[in-house]
Design a protein around this motif. Structure first.
Motif, PDB file in Angstrom:
ATOM      1  N   TYR A  38      87.060  51.066  76.042  1.00 44.01           N
ATOM      2  CA  TYR A  38      86.099  51.019  74.951  1.00 44.01           C
ATOM      3  C   TYR A  38      85.319  49.706  75.020  1.00 44.01           C
ATOM      4  CZ  TYR A  38      88.688  54.895  72.884  1.00 44.01           C
ATOM      5  OH  TYR A  38      89.299  56.114  72.660  1.00 44.01           O
ATOM      6  N   GLY A  39      84.003  49.769  74.830  1.00 44.35           N
ATOM      7  CA  GLY A  39      83.195  48.557  74.868  1.00 44.35           C
ATOM      8  C   GLY A  39      81.781  48.846  74.411  1.00 44.35           C
ATOM      9  N   PRO A  40      80.912  47.834  74.423  1.00 44.49           N
ATOM     10  CA  PRO A  40      79.535  47.998  73.928  1.00 44.49           C
ATOM     11  C   PRO A  40      78.704  48.895  74.819  1.00 44.49           C
ATOM     12  CG  PRO A  40      79.805  45.867  74.978  1.00 44.49           C
ATOM     13  CD  PRO A  40      81.176  46.460  74.881  1.00 44.49           C
ATOM     14  N   GLU A  41      77.597  49.388  74.259  1.00 41.29           N
ATOM     15  CA  GLU A  41      76.686  50.205  75.045  1.00 41.29           C
ATOM     16  C   GLU A  41      76.212  49.439  76.271  1.00 41.29           C
ATOM     17  OE1 GLU A  41      73.878  53.135  73.355  1.00 41.29           O
ATOM     18  OE2 GLU A  41      74.204  52.007  71.493  1.00 41.29           O
ATOM     19  N   GLU A  68      81.562  54.085  74.723  1.00 40.55           N
ATOM     20  CA  GLU A  68      80.733  52.969  74.287  1.00 40.55           C
ATOM     21  C   GLU A  68      80.616  52.944  72.763  1.00 40.55           C
ATOM     22  OE1 GLU A  68      77.776  52.327  78.048  1.00 40.55           O
ATOM     23  OE2 GLU A  68      77.217  53.875  76.617  1.00 40.55           O
ATOM     24  N   ILE A  69      80.615  51.729  72.214  1.00 45.17           N
ATOM     25  CA  ILE A  69      80.451  51.543  70.775  1.00 45.17           C
ATOM     26  C   ILE A  69      78.972  51.353  70.502  1.00 45.17           C
ATOM     27  CG2 ILE A  69      81.139  50.168  68.769  1.00 45.17           C
ATOM     28  CD1 ILE A  69      83.554  49.231  70.481  1.00 45.17           C
ATOM     29  N   ALA A  70      78.428  52.089  69.542  1.00 41.42           N
ATOM     30  CA  ALA A  70      76.986  52.109  69.302  1.00 41.42           C
ATOM     31  C   ALA A  70      76.423  50.711  69.122  1.00 41.42           C
ATOM     32  CB  ALA A  70      76.674  52.962  68.073  1.00 41.42           C
ATOM     33  N   SER A  71      75.334  50.445  69.819  1.00 36.66           N
ATOM     34  CA  SER A  71      74.681  49.139  69.771  1.00 36.66           C
ATOM     35  C   SER A  71      73.959  48.943  68.454  1.00 36.66           C
ATOM     36  CB  SER A  71      73.682  49.018  70.924  1.00 36.66           C
ATOM     37  OG  SER A  71      72.854  47.895  70.758  1.00 36.66           O
ATOM     38  N   SER A  72      73.750  47.680  68.087  1.00 39.48           N
ATOM     39  CA  SER A  72      73.014  47.371  66.864  1.00 39.48           C
ATOM     40  C   SER A  72      71.524  47.645  67.024  1.00 39.48           C
ATOM     41  CB  SER A  72      73.218  45.892  66.501  1.00 39.48           C
ATOM     42  OG  SER A  72      72.798  45.063  67.561  1.00 39.48           O
ATOM     43  N   GLY A  91      80.957  59.390  75.905  1.00 40.31           N
ATOM     44  CA  GLY A  91      80.220  59.394  74.654  1.00 40.31           C
ATOM     45  C   GLY A  91      80.171  58.046  73.975  1.00 40.31           C
ATOM     46  N   ILE A  92      79.575  58.068  72.778  1.00 38.31           N
ATOM     47  CA  ILE A  92      79.367  56.853  71.998  1.00 38.31           C
ATOM     48  C   ILE A  92      80.008  57.027  70.627  1.00 38.31           C
ATOM     49  CG2 ILE A  92      77.615  55.369  70.933  1.00 38.31           C
ATOM     50  CD1 ILE A  92      75.749  56.118  73.213  1.00 38.31           C
ATOM     51  N   VAL A  93      80.705  56.000  70.154  1.00 38.48           N
ATOM     52  CA  VAL A  93      81.333  56.042  68.840  1.00 38.48           C
ATOM     53  C   VAL A  93      80.753  54.914  67.982  1.00 38.48           C
ATOM     54  CG1 VAL A  93      83.485  57.024  69.704  1.00 38.48           C
ATOM     55  CG2 VAL A  93      83.250  54.539  69.563  1.00 38.48           C
ATOM     56  N   GLU A  94      80.837  55.081  66.673  1.00 36.80           N
ATOM     57  CA  GLU A  94      80.405  54.048  65.743  1.00 36.80           C
ATOM     58  C   GLU A  94      81.543  53.061  65.538  1.00 36.80           C
ATOM     59  OE1 GLU A  94      77.383  53.733  64.532  1.00 36.80           O
ATOM     60  OE2 GLU A  94      76.638  55.596  65.436  1.00 36.80           O
ATOM     61  N   GLU A  95      81.201  51.845  65.093  1.00 38.50           N
ATOM     62  CA  GLU A  95      82.251  50.879  64.777  1.00 38.50           C
ATOM     63  C   GLU A  95      83.061  51.413  63.591  1.00 38.50           C
ATOM     64  OE1 GLU A  95      80.855  47.137  62.987  1.00 38.50           O
ATOM     65  OE2 GLU A  95      78.845  47.953  63.185  1.00 38.50           O
ATOM     66  N   GLY A  96      84.278  50.935  63.483  1.00 35.38           N
ATOM     67  CA  GLY A  96      85.242  51.474  62.527  1.00 35.38           C
ATOM     68  C   GLY A  96      86.467  51.904  63.307  1.00 35.38           C
ATOM     69  N   THR A  97      87.062  53.020  62.951  1.00 34.71           N
ATOM     70  CA  THR A  97      88.207  53.537  63.697  1.00 34.71           C
ATOM     71  C   THR A  97      87.716  54.195  64.980  1.00 34.71           C
ATOM     72  OG1 THR A  97      89.476  53.919  61.678  1.00 34.71           O
ATOM     73  CG2 THR A  97      90.188  55.096  63.645  1.00 34.71           C
ATOM     74  N   ILE A  98      88.191  53.689  66.121  1.00 32.14           N
ATOM     75  CA  ILE A  98      87.741  54.246  67.401  1.00 32.14           C
ATOM     76  C   ILE A  98      88.863  54.952  68.150  1.00 32.14           C
ATOM     77  CG2 ILE A  98      85.839  52.622  67.666  1.00 32.14           C
ATOM     78  CD1 ILE A  98      87.583  50.968  69.545  1.00 32.14           C
ATOM     79  N   ARG A 110      81.552  44.816  64.378  1.00 29.04           N
ATOM     80  CA  ARG A 110      80.651  43.959  65.131  1.00 29.04           C
ATOM     81  C   ARG A 110      80.728  42.539  64.582  1.00 29.04           C
ATOM     82  NH1 ARG A 110      76.605  46.894  64.658  1.00 29.04           N
ATOM     83  NH2 ARG A 110      76.809  47.994  66.638  1.00 29.04           N
ATOM     84  N   ILE A 111      80.886  41.569  65.458  1.00 27.35           N
ATOM     85  CA  ILE A 111      80.945  40.164  65.073  1.00 27.35           C
ATOM     86  C   ILE A 111      79.779  39.426  65.720  1.00 27.35           C
ATOM     87  CG2 ILE A 111      83.435  40.150  64.682  1.00 27.35           C
ATOM     88  CD1 ILE A 111      83.848  39.060  67.476  1.00 27.35           C
ATOM     89  N   VAL A 112      79.542  38.192  65.319  1.00 31.88           N
ATOM     90  CA  VAL A 112      78.386  37.443  65.798  1.00 31.88           C
ATOM     91  C   VAL A 112      78.779  36.563  66.976  1.00 31.88           C
ATOM     92  CG1 VAL A 112      76.588  35.786  65.198  1.00 31.88           C
ATOM     93  CG2 VAL A 112      77.414  37.408  63.470  1.00 31.88           C
TER      94      VAL A 112
END
Length: 274
Positions: A38-41, A68-72, A91-98, A110-112
């Motif tokens: 699991y990781g960013p787009e 992939e976790i949906a990009s901002s 596929g792509i998942v939203e942040e939260g429970t993955i 998502r963190i800065v």
């Protein structure tokens, strides 16, 4: 991220080593193996490109699923890189429970880190086990092992055929408390993860620089030891592990200074240098 392609290349070609690996079978003759990352787009394209140009051959018995976790900035993007035989875009998942299984749940937020870079913090939490039935106590109450045990394990009182009410609290006890681990990589602000991280047993958080260098740390998207301690305090964590210390903090004196700064802002002594 930089070490991931090398890890996948090694993992896909590993042989069974009974002396070092227990409970997990890696041998080529053990049947197909599967790993989910699991990781960013953009992760799928990155891995395809890296493994292809590194000439890592596809392994028919070692498939890697990339989620992939949906990009901002973009969502539901299609991979552009030519596929690599060992990789499957799942596929792509939203942040939260993955990830959610019968034994554990993985969540992210998502963190800065730096402008234009998607970074995530992760929370791994065990699923609570059913209450443990005290068999002798249950027998004395007139219960024998059977379907009623499931109600007791769920904390529900049961009624016997003669009308006797057996209270779950009298014949069961809490099982092992589920544990929660929080993993925070490169960041200068992980506050968005605090709600998911609350009451963590362990927080793993970067501590690149000393508190006095907070401006420099912020400029490069990193945290100070005190910042890591403040995050752990907000999360009501029980222990903190500091990682990603700058190479300028190579001496024991410098490392202990980082630990003390983290302890001060954390408000607890349970701080370990990772």
């Amino acid at each position: 991220l930089w070490g991931l392609p090398g890890f996948l290349a090694t993992w896909s070609d590993m042989k069974t080593n009974e002396n070092k690996i227990k409970h997990i079978r890696y041998g080529r003759n053990q049947g197909p193996r599967e790993l989910t990352v699991y990781g960013p787009e953009g992760l799928y394209d990155y891995l395809c490109s890296t493994l292809t140009y590194s000439q890592v051959p596809p392994r028919s018995n070692a498939a890697v699923k990339v989620v992939e976790i949906a990009s901002s900035e973009s969502a539901n993007r299609n991979p552009k890189q030519k596929p690599h035989g060992s990789l499957v875009h799942s596929g792509i998942v939203e942040e939260g429970t993955i990830v959610e299984t019968s034994t554990h749940v993985v969540s992210c937020a998502r963190i800065v880190h730096r402008p234009g870079l998607d970074a995530y913090g992760f929370v791994v939490e065990e699923v609570a086990l059913p209450r443990k039935v005290l068999v002798e106590e249950a027998r004395r109450a007139g219960l024998t092992p059977g379907p009623l045990y499931q109600h007791l394990q769920a904390g529900q009182d049961v009624v016997l055929q003669d009308g006797t009410v057996v209270k779950a609290d009298d014949v069961t006890q809490e099982n092992v408390r589920p544990r929660k681990v929080v993993i925070v990589g490169d960041t200068c602000d992980a506050s968005a993860l605090v709600p998911l991280a609350e009451n963590a047993d362990i927080v793993v958080h970067e501590a690149t620089l000393e508190d006095e260098q907070w401006i420099l740390a912020r400029r490069h998207g990193h945290s100070t030891a005190g910042g890591a301690g403040r995050f752990a305090a907000k999360a009501k964590a029980k222990a903190l592990i500091l990682t990603h210390m700058s190479s300028r903090h190579h001496s024991v004196k410098h490392l202990e200074r980082l630990r003390e700064q983290a302890r001060k802002s954390f408000g607890r002594q349970e701080v370990v240098l990772g």
